[in-house]
Write an enzyme that holds these catalytic residues in place. Structure first.
Site, mmCIF file in Angstrom:
data_model
loop_
_atom_site.group_PDB
_atom_site.id
_atom_site.type_symbol
_atom_site.label_atom_id
_atom_site.label_comp_id
_atom_site.label_asym_id
_atom_site.label_seq_id
_atom_site.Cartn_x
_atom_site.Cartn_y
_atom_site.Cartn_z
ATOM 1 N N ASN A 101 86.238 -49.647 -38.445
ATOM 2 C CA ASN A 101 84.935 -49.083 -38.110
ATOM 3 C C ASN A 101 85.163 -47.642 -37.634
ATOM 4 O O ASN A 101 86.267 -47.265 -37.239
ATOM 5 C CB ASN A 101 84.191 -49.929 -37.069
ATOM 6 N N CYS A 104 84.809 -55.793 -33.707
ATOM 7 C CA CYS A 104 84.824 -55.244 -32.353
ATOM 8 C C CYS A 104 86.080 -55.746 -31.668
ATOM 9 O O CYS A 104 86.323 -56.959 -31.630
ATOM 10 C CB CYS A 104 83.565 -55.682 -31.599
ATOM 11 N N GLY A 105 86.879 -54.839 -31.146
ATOM 12 C CA GLY A 105 88.154 -55.231 -30.546
ATOM 13 C C GLY A 105 88.005 -56.113 -29.326
ATOM 14 O O GLY A 105 88.717 -57.119 -29.172
ATOM 15 N N ASN A 151 81.052 -44.468 -33.572
ATOM 16 C CA ASN A 151 81.190 -44.601 -32.129
ATOM 17 C C ASN A 151 81.805 -43.312 -31.612
ATOM 18 O O ASN A 151 82.724 -42.771 -32.241
ATOM 19 C CB ASN A 151 82.095 -45.778 -31.765
ATOM 20 N N CYS A 155 84.844 -50.577 -25.092
ATOM 21 C CA CYS A 155 84.874 -50.729 -26.547
ATOM 22 C C CYS A 155 86.336 -50.846 -26.946
ATOM 23 O O CYS A 155 87.120 -49.911 -26.722
ATOM 24 C CB CYS A 155 84.215 -49.527 -27.235
ATOM 25 N N GLY A 156 86.700 -51.986 -27.530
ATOM 26 C CA GLY A 156 88.113 -52.221 -27.848
ATOM 27 C C GLY A 156 88.639 -51.322 -28.935
ATOM 28 O O GLY A 156 89.691 -50.687 -28.777
#
Length: 312
Positions: free
Chosen positions: A179, A87-88, A212, A248-249
Site C-alpha cells: 500500500n 494493514c500491518g 498514507n 499505522c504498521g
C-alpha cells in the site's frame, strides 16, 4: 428480527479494528463497514477486518495457487468503507483473533495469511523487556520498494507535501509496502506536535490511489544488549480513508525505511518507532524485505443489533 452480528474489538498500539468471523459473516458492504466503524453510533474503529477462508474471495483463490498454506484471508476495509490492500497493525490483531477463534495455534508454527498485498507470515514473539503487553507478534511484511527508484533515493525525495501547521511544503519520499506511503521528515518534536492532521495533507504529484502520509522525527540511537545499534524515531500518520490514527504498521515500516534511506550506509537495521499509541519494532531484512513486530490486544466481544446499526 435480524439476527445479532457477533463482532470482536481489538487494537495494535491503539490502531483499532472491528473484527468479524467470515464463517458467520459471508460478506461486507460499504454501509455496514461505515456503520460499524462509526465512533458515536457504531462500535468505532480505524477499520473493519473480516477473517475469512481464502476460497471465499478471488484474491484469496489467486494466492492459494502460489501459496497453498494461505488458507485464511484478511478482508480489510478502511473506516470509510473503501477496500485496502492490508494493514500491518491489523495483521497482528487478526492473527490474535485467529488464535482466539481456535483457527491458529502459535505454538505449532507461523500463520500464513492472505492479504490483498500478498502473503503475510506471522509468528508470536517475546515482548521486549519492560513491555506491559503480553502478546507480541512479528510479521514478515514482504518486499518493499521506492516507486521512484534509485533516483529518488539519491535525491532523498520524489514528492512534495503540504501539511496544515507547517509554513511551507516539504519534500517527501514515496515508499510502497503493498500500500502507498509518503514520508516527510520534520525538524523537531515541536513541529511534529504542531501539525494539524484533521484534514488530509496535499501530496504532489497526486498519488493515483491515494497515500498514507507519515511525519517523522529521528530521536537518536541506542545500543541493544547484543551490542547492535538500534535507531529510534517518532511518527504521526494520516491514513487514507481514515484520517489521523494512533498508529499505522505499514506506516511505521515506511517511516523507518525512509529514515534509513536518508541516513545511508551504516544506518541501523532495527528501528523502534514511537507512535501516539505505543511502540513497534521495524527490522530491515535481507533481500529487500521488512519485519514489523508489536503488540496485539483483543478487548471485547459483543453482539450488534444490525437493525439499530442500519440507522447510523
Amino acid at each position: 428480527m435480524t439476527a445479532p452480528l457477533h463482532v470482536t474489538k481489538g487494537h495494535g498500539t491503539q490502531n483499532d479494528f472491528v473484527l468479524l468471523d467470515g464463517r458467520r459473516t459471508p460478506e461486507l458492504d460499504t454501509a455496514l463497514v461505515r456503520a460499524l466503524a462509526d465512533r458515536r453510533a457504531g462500535i468505532g474503529g480505524d477499520g473493519v477486518i473480516r477473517l475469512t477462508a481464502s476460497t471465499d474471495l478471488p484474491e484469496g483463490v489467486a494466492l492459494l495457487a502460489v501459496e497453498p498454506a494461505a488458507t485464511w484471508f484478511m478482508d480489510y476495509r478502511n473506516a470509510d468503507g473503501s477496500i485496502a490492500e492490508m494493514c500491518g497493525n491489523g495483521v497482528r490483531v487478526v492473527a490474535d483473533y485467529a488464535r482466539a477463534l481456535g483457527l491458529w495455534d502459535p505454538t505449532a508454527g507461523e500463520l500464513v495469511l492472505g492479504t490483498r498485498a500478498g502473503v503475510r507470515r506471522v509468528c508470536r514473539v517475546d515482548p521486549p523487556a519492560g513491555s506491559s503487553e503480553a502478546d507480541w507478534y512479528a510479521v514478515d511484511m514482504g518486499e518493499w520498494r521506492l516507486p521512484a527508484g534509485e533516483q529518488a533515493a539519491a535525491a532523498g525525495a520524489d514528492a512534495e507535501v503540504t501539511v496544515a501547521g507547517l509554513a511551507v511544503p516539504r519534500p517527501a519520499l514515496s515508499v510502497d509496502l503493498g500500500n502507498p506511503h509518503t514520508v516527510l521528515a520534520l525538524a523537531d518534536e515541536g513541529e511534529l506536535a504542531a501539525v494539524d492532521l484533521t484534514r488530509a495533507p496535499d501530496v504532489l504529484p497526486v498519488p493515483p490511489h491515494g497515500t498514507n502520509v507519515e511525519l517523522v522525527v529521528p530521536v537518536g540511537e541506542s545500543v541493544a544488549a547484543d551490542g547492535s545499534t538500534v535507531g529510534r524515531l517518532r511518527m504521526r500518520v494520516h491514513e487514507r480513508g481514515v484520517g489521523e490514527t494512533r498508529s499505522c504498521g505499514t506506516g511505521a515500516c515506511a517511516a523507518a525505511l525512509a529514515v534509513r534511506t536518508w541516513a545511508g550506509a551504516g544506518s541501523p537495521t532495527v528501528w523502534l518507532v514511537e507512535v501516539p499509541g505505543g511502540t513497534v519494532r521495524v527490522t530491515a531484512l535481507p533481500g529487500g524485505r521488512v519485519e514489523l513486530a508489536g503488540p496485539a490486544v483483543l478487548v471485547a466481544e459483543l453482539d450488534v443489533d444490525v437493525e439499530a446499526l442500519a440507522g447510523v
